[in-house]
Write a protein that holds these residues in place. Structure first.
Motif, PDB file in Angstrom:
ATOM      1  N   LEU A  65      20.831  49.932  57.183  1.00 26.01           N
ATOM      2  CA  LEU A  65      22.012  49.689  56.356  1.00 26.01           C
ATOM      3  C   LEU A  65      23.045  50.794  56.575  1.00 26.01           C
ATOM      4  O   LEU A  65      24.250  50.512  56.700  1.00 26.01           O
ATOM      5  CB  LEU A  65      21.633  49.609  54.875  1.00 26.01           C
ATOM      6  CG  LEU A  65      22.796  49.520  53.887  1.00 26.01           C
ATOM      7  CD1 LEU A  65      23.526  48.194  54.054  1.00 26.01           C
ATOM      8  CD2 LEU A  65      22.292  49.684  52.456  1.00 26.01           C
ATOM      9  N   TYR A  66      22.592  52.027  56.623  1.00 27.44           N
ATOM     10  CA  TYR A  66      23.480  53.178  56.836  1.00 27.44           C
ATOM     11  C   TYR A  66      24.229  53.025  58.157  1.00 27.44           C
ATOM     12  O   TYR A  66      25.444  53.224  58.236  1.00 27.44           O
ATOM     13  CB  TYR A  66      22.633  54.454  56.829  1.00 27.44           C
ATOM     14  CG  TYR A  66      23.391  55.728  56.572  1.00 27.44           C
ATOM     15  CD1 TYR A  66      23.471  56.255  55.293  1.00 27.44           C
ATOM     16  CD2 TYR A  66      23.997  56.424  57.608  1.00 27.44           C
ATOM     17  CE1 TYR A  66      24.146  57.445  55.052  1.00 27.44           C
ATOM     18  CE2 TYR A  66      24.665  57.608  57.378  1.00 27.44           C
ATOM     19  CZ  TYR A  66      24.741  58.120  56.098  1.00 27.44           C
ATOM     20  OH  TYR A  66      25.397  59.290  55.859  1.00 27.44           O
ATOM     21  N   TRP A  67      23.485  52.650  59.213  1.00 27.39           N
ATOM     22  CA  TRP A  67      24.099  52.450  60.537  1.00 27.39           C
ATOM     23  C   TRP A  67      25.033  51.232  60.510  1.00 27.39           C
ATOM     24  O   TRP A  67      26.120  51.278  61.090  1.00 27.39           O
ATOM     25  CB  TRP A  67      23.026  52.270  61.603  1.00 27.39           C
ATOM     26  CG  TRP A  67      22.343  53.543  62.008  1.00 27.39           C
ATOM     27  CD1 TRP A  67      21.694  54.427  61.189  1.00 27.39           C
ATOM     28  CD2 TRP A  67      22.227  54.065  63.327  1.00 27.39           C
ATOM     29  NE1 TRP A  67      21.170  55.456  61.924  1.00 27.39           N
ATOM     30  CE2 TRP A  67      21.475  55.264  63.239  1.00 27.39           C
ATOM     31  CE3 TRP A  67      22.650  53.629  64.571  1.00 27.39           C
ATOM     32  CZ2 TRP A  67      21.176  56.029  64.356  1.00 27.39           C
ATOM     33  CZ3 TRP A  67      22.339  54.390  65.686  1.00 27.39           C
ATOM     34  CH2 TRP A  67      21.619  55.586  65.579  1.00 27.39           C
ATOM     35  N   ALA A  68      24.604  50.163  59.877  1.00 30.91           N
ATOM     36  CA  ALA A  68      25.428  48.949  59.805  1.00 30.91           C
ATOM     37  C   ALA A  68      26.725  49.214  59.050  1.00 30.91           C
ATOM     38  O   ALA A  68      27.794  48.718  59.434  1.00 30.91           O
ATOM     39  CB  ALA A  68      24.647  47.819  59.141  1.00 30.91           C
ATOM     40  N   GLN A  69      26.644  50.001  57.999  1.00 30.57           N
ATOM     41  CA  GLN A  69      27.836  50.371  57.240  1.00 30.57           C
ATOM     42  C   GLN A  69      28.846  51.050  58.166  1.00 30.57           C
ATOM     43  O   GLN A  69      30.041  50.751  58.128  1.00 30.57           O
ATOM     44  CB  GLN A  69      27.464  51.291  56.062  1.00 30.57           C
ATOM     45  CG  GLN A  69      28.598  52.084  55.452  1.00 30.57           C
ATOM     46  CD  GLN A  69      29.695  51.237  54.835  1.00 30.57           C
ATOM     47  OE1 GLN A  69      29.517  50.064  54.538  1.00 30.57           O
ATOM     48  NE2 GLN A  69      30.856  51.826  54.655  1.00 30.57           N
ATOM     49  N   GLU A  70      28.377  51.943  58.996  1.00 25.45           N
ATOM     50  CA  GLU A  70      29.259  52.628  59.943  1.00 25.45           C
ATOM     51  C   GLU A  70      29.900  51.635  60.909  1.00 25.45           C
ATOM     52  O   GLU A  70      31.091  51.707  61.192  1.00 25.45           O
ATOM     53  CB  GLU A  70      28.503  53.705  60.730  1.00 25.45           C
ATOM     54  CG  GLU A  70      28.381  54.998  59.997  1.00 25.45           C
ATOM     55  CD  GLU A  70      29.720  55.557  59.556  1.00 25.45           C
ATOM     56  OE1 GLU A  70      30.641  55.668  60.388  1.00 25.45           O
ATOM     57  OE2 GLU A  70      29.844  55.882  58.376  1.00 25.45           O
ATOM     58  N   TYR A  71      29.110  50.726  61.412  1.00 24.88           N
ATOM     59  CA  TYR A  71      29.635  49.732  62.353  1.00 24.88           C
ATOM     60  C   TYR A  71      30.697  48.859  61.681  1.00 24.88           C
ATOM     61  O   TYR A  71      31.791  48.670  62.220  1.00 24.88           O
ATOM     62  CB  TYR A  71      28.487  48.872  62.893  1.00 24.88           C
ATOM     63  CG  TYR A  71      28.970  47.739  63.758  1.00 24.88           C
ATOM     64  CD1 TYR A  71      29.358  47.974  65.075  1.00 24.88           C
ATOM     65  CD2 TYR A  71      29.063  46.450  63.257  1.00 24.88           C
ATOM     66  CE1 TYR A  71      29.820  46.951  65.871  1.00 24.88           C
ATOM     67  CE2 TYR A  71      29.531  45.413  64.050  1.00 24.88           C
ATOM     68  CZ  TYR A  71      29.906  45.659  65.352  1.00 24.88           C
ATOM     69  OH  TYR A  71      30.370  44.637  66.136  1.00 24.88           O
ATOM     70  N   TYR A  72      30.374  48.341  60.509  1.00 23.47           N
ATOM     71  CA  TYR A  72      31.273  47.391  59.849  1.00 23.47           C
ATOM     72  C   TYR A  72      32.512  48.025  59.223  1.00 23.47           C
ATOM     73  O   TYR A  72      33.473  47.327  58.933  1.00 23.47           O
ATOM     74  CB  TYR A  72      30.510  46.545  58.831  1.00 23.47           C
ATOM     75  CG  TYR A  72      29.637  45.528  59.516  1.00 23.47           C
ATOM     76  CD1 TYR A  72      30.198  44.464  60.206  1.00 23.47           C
ATOM     77  CD2 TYR A  72      28.255  45.647  59.512  1.00 23.47           C
ATOM     78  CE1 TYR A  72      29.414  43.545  60.861  1.00 23.47           C
ATOM     79  CE2 TYR A  72      27.464  44.724  60.167  1.00 23.47           C
ATOM     80  CZ  TYR A  72      28.043  43.673  60.845  1.00 23.47           C
ATOM     81  OH  TYR A  72      27.259  42.767  61.509  1.00 23.47           O
ATOM     82  N   CYS A  73      32.519  49.336  59.042  1.00 21.66           N
ATOM     83  CA  CYS A  73      33.740  49.986  58.539  1.00 21.66           C
ATOM     84  C   CYS A  73      34.525  50.613  59.690  1.00 21.66           C
ATOM     85  O   CYS A  73      35.452  51.386  59.459  1.00 21.66           O
ATOM     86  CB  CYS A  73      33.430  51.014  57.451  1.00 21.66           C
ATOM     87  SG  CYS A  73      32.713  52.561  58.029  1.00 21.66           S
TER      88      CYS A  73
END
Length: 181
Positions: free
Chosen positions: A114-122
């Motif tokens: 989730l932490y990595w996905a948050q970075e990708y999606y923002c």
């Protein structure tokens, strides 16, 4: 049935506990733990990290971004579960202990993804300002460990749980077929 334990899993859970508590302390004690704070000496390496990952930096604090402390709270829950697994598997010999370790590692893995996905999606809003070398050294490698090792733990304990369920199913089938005769 005896609990099957794995030294490397136990070592990961035990050795990462102080790191997690130290990290959570930094997050919960901001701004006092940050550069310029009276407690910063305890978290001196975060002088670099708060500028690498803005989730840990001034910007997130000033914007009252709750993600930093929310993920730290979950880190603490996971760590207590990790330590419960170690105690229940290594000391008590409680046969369901691998389920706790599996759940804790799954939580860690999910939260890290989730932490990595948050970075990708923002649009890499908290880490995109870094040079590629800083990103690799200070963010990808250390955070990547929290994907790789928990993934291996999930696979290992998942196999152990599946094997235990298979044994239980065979015993139940044998018992049931014996009663029918």
């Amino acid at each position: 049935m005896a609990v099957k334990t794995h030294t490397w899993v136990t070592l990961w859970f035990v050795l990462t506990a102080p790191v997690i508590f130290w990290d959570a302390g930094y997050c919960f004690m901001r701004p006092r733990s940050m550069l310029g704070g009276d407690l910063h000496w305890i978290w001196k390496p975060y002088e670099i990290y708060q500028n690498v990952d803005y989730v840990y930096g001034i910007k997130a604090l000033e914007e009252n971004d709750g993600f930093t402390n929310a993920q730290s709270f979950l880190n603490i829950v996971e760590t207590f579960m990790n330590l419960a697994y170690v105690y229940l598997a290594q000391v008590s010999g409680w046969s369901p202990a691998p389920l706790i370790g599996f759940a804790a590692a799954t939580m860690t893995l999910s939260k890290t993804i989730l932490y990595w996905a948050q970075e990708y999606y923002c649009g890499f809003c908290a880490i995109g300002h870094n040079t590629i070398s800083d990103l690799i050294i200070y963010w990808i490698i250390p955070n990547g460990l929290w994907i790789v090792i928990p993934s291996l733990i999930v696979v290992r304990l998942g196999k152990d749980l599946a094997a235990s369920l298979h044994v239980a199913e065979r015993a139940a089938t044998k018992t049931a077929s014996g009663k029918q005769k």
